[in-house]
Design a protein around this motif. Structure first.
Motif, PDB file in Angstrom:
ATOM      1  N   UNK A   1      64.789  54.958 -57.623  1.00  0.00           N
ATOM      2  CA  UNK A   1      64.032  54.762 -58.859  1.00  0.00           C
ATOM      3  C   UNK A   1      63.262  53.448 -58.729  1.00  0.00           C
ATOM      4  N   UNK A   2      61.961  53.490 -59.025  1.00  0.00           N
ATOM      5  CA  UNK A   2      61.197  52.240 -59.098  1.00  0.00           C
ATOM      6  C   UNK A   2      60.373  52.243 -60.373  1.00  0.00           C
TER       7      UNK A   2
ATOM      8  N   UNK B   1      58.602  44.821 -59.933  1.00  0.00           N
ATOM      9  CA  UNK B   1      59.145  46.139 -59.632  1.00  0.00           C
ATOM     10  C   UNK B   1      60.647  46.107 -59.865  1.00  0.00           C
ATOM     11  N   UNK B   2      61.131  47.069 -60.631  1.00  0.00           N
ATOM     12  CA  UNK B   2      62.577  47.184 -60.877  1.00  0.00           C
ATOM     13  C   UNK B   2      63.044  48.376 -60.049  1.00  0.00           C
ATOM     14  N   UNK B   3      63.867  48.085 -59.042  1.00  0.00           N
ATOM     15  CA  UNK B   3      64.278  49.134 -58.104  1.00  0.00           C
ATOM     16  C   UNK B   3      65.765  49.433 -58.239  1.00  0.00           C
ATOM     17  N   UNK B   4      66.080  50.721 -58.288  1.00  0.00           N
ATOM     18  CA  UNK B   4      67.476  51.137 -58.167  1.00  0.00           C
ATOM     19  C   UNK B   4      67.538  52.112 -56.995  1.00  0.00           C
ATOM     20  N   UNK B   5      68.179  51.688 -55.911  1.00  0.00           N
ATOM     21  CA  UNK B   5      68.145  52.487 -54.688  1.00  0.00           C
ATOM     22  C   UNK B   5      69.489  53.177 -54.436  1.00  0.00           C
TER      23      UNK B   5
ATOM     24  N   UNK C   1      66.598  51.157 -49.559  1.00  0.00           N
ATOM     25  CA  UNK C   1      65.720  49.976 -49.662  1.00  0.00           C
ATOM     26  C   UNK C   1      64.589  50.066 -48.648  1.00  0.00           C
ATOM     27  N   UNK C   2      64.918  50.577 -47.457  1.00  0.00           N
ATOM     28  CA  UNK C   2      63.886  50.723 -46.423  1.00  0.00           C
ATOM     29  C   UNK C   2      62.796  51.699 -46.891  1.00  0.00           C
ATOM     30  N   UNK C   3      63.228  52.763 -47.585  1.00  0.00           N
ATOM     31  CA  UNK C   3      62.271  53.768 -48.066  1.00  0.00           C
ATOM     32  C   UNK C   3      61.348  53.178 -49.138  1.00  0.00           C
ATOM     33  N   UNK C   4      61.867  52.271 -49.966  1.00  0.00           N
ATOM     34  CA  UNK C   4      61.006  51.612 -50.975  1.00  0.00           C
ATOM     35  C   UNK C   4      59.900  50.820 -50.283  1.00  0.00           C
TER      36      UNK C   4
END
Ligand code: ZN
Length: 425
Positions: A83-84, A162-166, A176-179
């Motif tokens: 999720x981003x 950017x708010x990331x939930x990986x 994280x690499x995919x983000x």
């Protein structure tokens, strides 16, 4: 324009019960590997409710497969989602930021070992109990709550956030690499992993692998003639323990690791073998994990492990005929060192002092962290900094709520200083 530290910390305090309620909701949604979707959907909904455009997407293996930071994936990723959410300012005047966290949690182990069920969050005094409460749903909740505190003051960051939930942090780091592969980058990143209110200065890498030993099965009365695959596997384990001891003697060669007691930990996490009690076992597999120093490429460490196992096999009558087979089946990841003297670290140190009333300490950790994706492959400062916890991969995992509040305050202050603030849209 920027409110006082006190005003920002008071806004965090005002929203804290909502933050704990959201954290509890996340803990109540199991999100072990391959089952992250429901929890990720809940997180995405929280982002959308706040008006952030939010993407939910499965990890695209084709985008990362050939990256040096890629770890072999052993499950299909069709339902393994990241999720981003994106905040865009009215005017980009500050420095951009990634607020990252991972939604996947480690297995609970036998539920009977928990005082109360692992996915039923329990609040007791200063502690919130539950699998993932500390590692790291508290951090995910803190990232959103820090932004909420500014909103409560009628403000928003004056830079892109950017708010990331990986997913996949606990086994490959591919989330994280995919983000990154999807194009998300920024001037700095924060990951509020449970780090006892400290900042991670350096971190080992991690390798996962399976070793399979196969031998000729016979009846137990002829056991002298057969090869016992389970007993032969002990010799492989002993060889890997010797490699671990050797790597630990090299700590002095690695900056920040000189003073760390036993930085390289080898673990046999799972063992399977044999078919039943009256046959000499024909097969045995072990799933292993070992740490590596920053600066050692995963492939170099992997070659050393393969050589150690091959050498042990050559010295053994059975294993030399049936060499153990190694499969790389998860983490294949380097460690990192956070460079000293960055403005991002100075900004966090100031924020931490204001929120906690004492100086920020740094330390070295012996496990995997997604920060390597930011520090090694993007060259940006990634601040792994988060709350006090206990038993994060064990039973009765718990996080200190007063610490979560202070960390949320420090992140809110960091955002105000790093990104700047502007009136809410
Ligand atoms: Zn974690």
């Amino acid at each position: 324009m920027r409110p006082s530290d006190e005003a920002i910390l008071a806004a965090v305090e005002d929203g804290f019960e909502d933050e704990v309620a959201f954290l509890s909701e996340l803990v109540a949604i199991p999100s072990q590997r391959g089952e992250e979707q429901a929890a990720q959907d809940r997180f995405a909904r929280a982002c959308r409710e706040r008006g952030y455009p939010t993407e939910v997407w499965p990890i695209d293996l084709d985008l990362i497969r050939h990256h040096p930071g890629f770890s072999p994936a052993t499950i299909p990723y069709d339902n393994v989602v990241n999720v981003v959410a994106t905040h865009r300012p009215r005017e980009e005047t500050g420095r951009s930021l990634i607020l990252n966290g991972h939604m996947d949690v480690v297995p609970t182990g036998p539920a009977s070992m928990w005082t109360t069920p692992p996915y039923e969050p329990r609040r007791e005094g200063d502690w919130l109990y539950g699998r993932g409460a500390a590692d790291m749903k508290a951090g995910l909740a803190a990232n959103l709550a820090a932004l909420d505190a500014l909103r409560r003051l009628g403000l928003q960051p004056a830079a892109t956030v950017y708010i990331q939930s990986v997913s996949e942090e606990e086994c490959t780091g591919n989330g994280a690499l995919a983000c990154m592969a999807r194009g998300y980058t920024a001037d700095a990143a924060i990951i509020p992993e449970p780090e006892d209110d400290k900042l991670v200065r350096a971190n080992t890498g991690v390798l996962w692998f399976e070793v399979r030993v196969e031998g000729r099965p016979v009846h137990v009365r002829e056991a002298g003639a057969g090869a016992n695959a389970i007993e032969a596997t002990y010799k492989v384990i002993a060889a890997l323990r010797r490699l671990e001891a050797d790597w630990n003697t090299r700590a002095a060669d690695h900056p920040y690791f000189e003073g760390v007691d036993h930085p390289i930990n080898f673990n046999v996490g799972k063992i399977e073998g044999g078919d039943w009690a009256s046959s000499v076992p024909s097969w045995c597999t072990i799933d292993c994990r070992i740490a590596i120093y920053p600066g050692t490429p995963a492939a170099e460490a992997a070659r050393e492990i393969e050589a150690a196992v091959a050498a042990a096999a050559r010295d053994d009558a059975f294993l030399s005929n049936t060499p153990p087979k190694i499969t790389w089946n998860g983490f294949y990841a380097e460690g990192y060192v956070l460079p000293e003297g960055t403005e991002a670290e100075a900004t966090l140190a100031r924020a931490h002092r204001a929120a906690h009333g004492r100086d920020l300490e740094t330390f070295v950790t012996p496990g995997y962290l997604d920060a390597r994706v930011f520090v090694i492959y993007q060259g940006i400062p990634c601040l792994v900094y988060g709350p006090v916890s206990e038993a994060i991969h064990g039973f009765d995992e718990r996080v200190s709520l007063s610490s979560v509040k202070r960390v949320t305050g420090a992140i809110a202050l960091f955002i105000a200083d790093w990104c700047g603030v502007e009136p809410l849209k």
